[in-house]
Design a protein around this motif. Structure first.
Motif, PDB file in Angstrom:
ATOM      1  N   UNK A 130       0.812   1.229   0.682  1.00  0.00           N
ATOM      2  CA  UNK A 130       2.265   1.417   0.579  1.00  0.00           C
ATOM      3  C   UNK A 130       2.847   1.367   1.988  1.00  0.00           C
ATOM      4  N   UNK A 131       4.141   1.082   2.114  1.00  0.00           N
ATOM      5  CA  UNK A 131       4.778   1.098   3.439  1.00  0.00           C
ATOM      6  C   UNK A 131       4.618   2.465   4.103  1.00  0.00           C
ATOM      7  N   UNK A 132       4.483   2.439   5.431  1.00  0.00           N
ATOM      8  CA  UNK A 132       4.410   3.672   6.200  1.00  0.00           C
ATOM      9  C   UNK A 132       3.038   4.304   6.275  1.00  0.00           C
ATOM     10  N   UNK A 133       1.992   3.577   5.904  1.00  0.00           N
ATOM     11  CA  UNK A 133       0.634   4.124   5.897  1.00  0.00           C
ATOM     12  C   UNK A 133      -0.174   3.736   7.138  1.00  0.00           C
ATOM     13  N   UNK A 134       0.448   2.990   8.057  1.00  0.00           N
ATOM     14  CA  UNK A 134      -0.249   2.607   9.280  1.00  0.00           C
ATOM     15  C   UNK A 134      -0.995   1.291   9.179  1.00  0.00           C
ATOM     16  N   UNK A 135      -0.858   0.612   8.051  1.00  0.00           N
ATOM     17  CA  UNK A 135      -1.478  -0.703   7.857  1.00  0.00           C
ATOM     18  C   UNK A 135      -0.414  -1.650   7.321  1.00  0.00           C
ATOM     19  N   UNK A 136      -0.561  -2.956   7.587  1.00  0.00           N
ATOM     20  CA  UNK A 136       0.392  -3.908   7.001  1.00  0.00           C
ATOM     21  C   UNK A 136       0.311  -3.851   5.475  1.00  0.00           C
ATOM     22  N   UNK A 137       1.439  -4.044   4.806  1.00  0.00           N
ATOM     23  CA  UNK A 137       1.439  -3.979   3.343  1.00  0.00           C
ATOM     24  C   UNK A 137       0.827  -5.218   2.697  1.00  0.00           C
ATOM     25  N   UNK A 138       0.518  -6.234   3.508  1.00  0.00           N
ATOM     26  CA  UNK A 138      -0.107  -7.426   2.934  1.00  0.00           C
ATOM     27  C   UNK A 138      -1.632  -7.438   3.102  1.00  0.00           C
ATOM     28  N   UNK A 139      -2.203  -6.378   3.679  1.00  0.00           N
ATOM     29  CA  UNK A 139      -3.655  -6.303   3.783  1.00  0.00           C
ATOM     30  C   UNK A 139      -4.182  -5.795   2.438  1.00  0.00           C
ATOM     31  N   UNK A 140      -5.262  -6.360   1.978  1.00  0.00           N
ATOM     32  CA  UNK A 140      -5.802  -5.990   0.661  1.00  0.00           C
ATOM     33  C   UNK A 140      -6.844  -4.892   0.803  1.00  0.00           C
ATOM     34  N   UNK A 141      -6.983  -4.122  -0.272  1.00  0.00           N
ATOM     35  CA  UNK A 141      -7.967  -3.041  -0.317  1.00  0.00           C
ATOM     36  C   UNK A 141      -9.028  -3.401  -1.345  1.00  0.00           C
ATOM     37  N   UNK A 142     -10.271  -3.452  -0.900  1.00  0.00           N
ATOM     38  CA  UNK A 142     -11.397  -3.632  -1.815  1.00  0.00           C
ATOM     39  C   UNK A 142     -11.743  -2.247  -2.339  1.00  0.00           C
ATOM     40  N   UNK A 143     -11.645  -2.076  -3.663  1.00  0.00           N
ATOM     41  CA  UNK A 143     -11.862  -0.754  -4.246  1.00  0.00           C
ATOM     42  C   UNK A 143     -12.388  -0.897  -5.672  1.00  0.00           C
ATOM     43  N   UNK A 144     -12.475   0.219  -6.364  1.00  0.00           N
ATOM     44  CA  UNK A 144     -13.060   0.232  -7.709  1.00  0.00           C
ATOM     45  C   UNK A 144     -12.193  -0.516  -8.722  1.00  0.00           C
ATOM     46  N   UNK A 145     -12.855  -1.079  -9.708  1.00  0.00           N
ATOM     47  CA  UNK A 145     -12.165  -1.757 -10.805  1.00  0.00           C
ATOM     48  C   UNK A 145     -11.295  -0.760 -11.555  1.00  0.00           C
ATOM     49  N   UNK A 146     -11.714   0.479 -11.617  1.00  0.00           N
ATOM     50  CA  UNK A 146     -10.926   1.516 -12.288  1.00  0.00           C
ATOM     51  C   UNK A 146      -9.507   1.570 -11.705  1.00  0.00           C
ATOM     52  N   UNK A 147      -9.386   1.521 -10.384  1.00  0.00           N
ATOM     53  CA  UNK A 147      -8.075   1.555  -9.743  1.00  0.00           C
ATOM     54  C   UNK A 147      -7.307   0.274 -10.050  1.00  0.00           C
ATOM     55  N   UNK A 148      -7.957  -0.869  -9.945  1.00  0.00           N
ATOM     56  CA  UNK A 148      -7.277  -2.152 -10.198  1.00  0.00           C
ATOM     57  C   UNK A 148      -6.823  -2.289 -11.642  1.00  0.00           C
ATOM     58  N   UNK A 149      -7.438  -1.532 -12.550  1.00  0.00           N
ATOM     59  CA  UNK A 149      -7.066  -1.581 -13.966  1.00  0.00           C
ATOM     60  C   UNK A 149      -5.843  -0.721 -14.300  1.00  0.00           C
ATOM     61  N   UNK A 150      -5.376   0.086 -13.357  1.00  0.00           N
ATOM     62  CA  UNK A 150      -4.155   0.855 -13.595  1.00  0.00           C
ATOM     63  C   UNK A 150      -2.977  -0.115 -13.709  1.00  0.00           C
ATOM     64  N   UNK A 151      -1.899   0.298 -14.364  1.00  0.00           N
ATOM     65  CA  UNK A 151      -0.719  -0.575 -14.467  1.00  0.00           C
ATOM     66  C   UNK A 151      -0.141  -0.903 -13.089  1.00  0.00           C
ATOM     67  N   UNK A 152       0.427  -2.103 -12.968  1.00  0.00           N
ATOM     68  CA  UNK A 152       1.094  -2.521 -11.732  1.00  0.00           C
ATOM     69  C   UNK A 152       2.138  -1.470 -11.382  1.00  0.00           C
ATOM     70  N   UNK A 153       2.184  -1.093 -10.104  1.00  0.00           N
ATOM     71  CA  UNK A 153       3.122  -0.094  -9.626  1.00  0.00           C
ATOM     72  C   UNK A 153       2.527   1.297  -9.501  1.00  0.00           C
ATOM     73  N   UNK A 154       1.336   1.515 -10.085  1.00  0.00           N
ATOM     74  CA  UNK A 154       0.683   2.820  -9.971  1.00  0.00           C
ATOM     75  C   UNK A 154       0.332   3.073  -8.515  1.00  0.00           C
ATOM     76  N   UNK A 155       0.573   4.298  -8.058  1.00  0.00           N
ATOM     77  CA  UNK A 155       0.236   4.681  -6.679  1.00  0.00           C
ATOM     78  C   UNK A 155      -0.942   5.641  -6.706  1.00  0.00           C
ATOM     79  N   UNK A 156      -1.856   5.457  -5.771  1.00  0.00           N
ATOM     80  CA  UNK A 156      -3.049   6.294  -5.670  1.00  0.00           C
ATOM     81  C   UNK A 156      -3.258   6.731  -4.223  1.00  0.00           C
ATOM     82  N   UNK A 157      -3.878   7.884  -4.050  1.00  0.00           N
ATOM     83  CA  UNK A 157      -4.332   8.348  -2.728  1.00  0.00           C
ATOM     84  C   UNK A 157      -5.835   8.091  -2.698  1.00  0.00           C
TER      85      UNK A 157
END
Length: 87
Positions: free
Chosen positions: A33-60
């Motif tokens: 998300x904006x303001x996290x210290x990384x560009x918002x266009x960098x991708x995060x490799x993470x669990x499929x569980x997170x990617x399966x959440x609905x678009x717009x879901x925010x996670x820590x």
């Protein structure tokens, strides 16, 4: 939290990220998300569980910046690491 590997624990950062539809890959992806210290266009490799959440879901989640030889930098969060849905 059980982060494996050879990295110094100070390299890990807890950020808020969001699920988005990645047009180039034709499936959901995760980005900071904006303001996290990384560009918002960098991708995060993470669990499929997170990617399966609905678009717009925010996670820590914990991430570490990395790259593979010949690729663009990306953020990594192991599927074994806990995450928290915040919205």
């Amino acid at each position: 939290m059980g982060h494996g590997g050879q990295r110094d624990p100070s390299e890990y950062r807890k950020i808020t990220a969001e699920v988005f539809y990645d047009i180039s890959r034709r499936k959901n992806g995760v980005r900071p998300c904006p303001g996290q210290g990384f560009p918002t266009d960098i991708k995060i490799e993470c669990s499929k569980e997170i990617r399966d959440y609905p678009v717009g879901t925010k996670v820590r989640l914990d991430v570490v910046e990395t790259d593979k030889e010949g690729s663009r930098p990306f953020l990594y969060s192991s599927y074994k690491w806990e995450h928290e849905v915040v919205e």
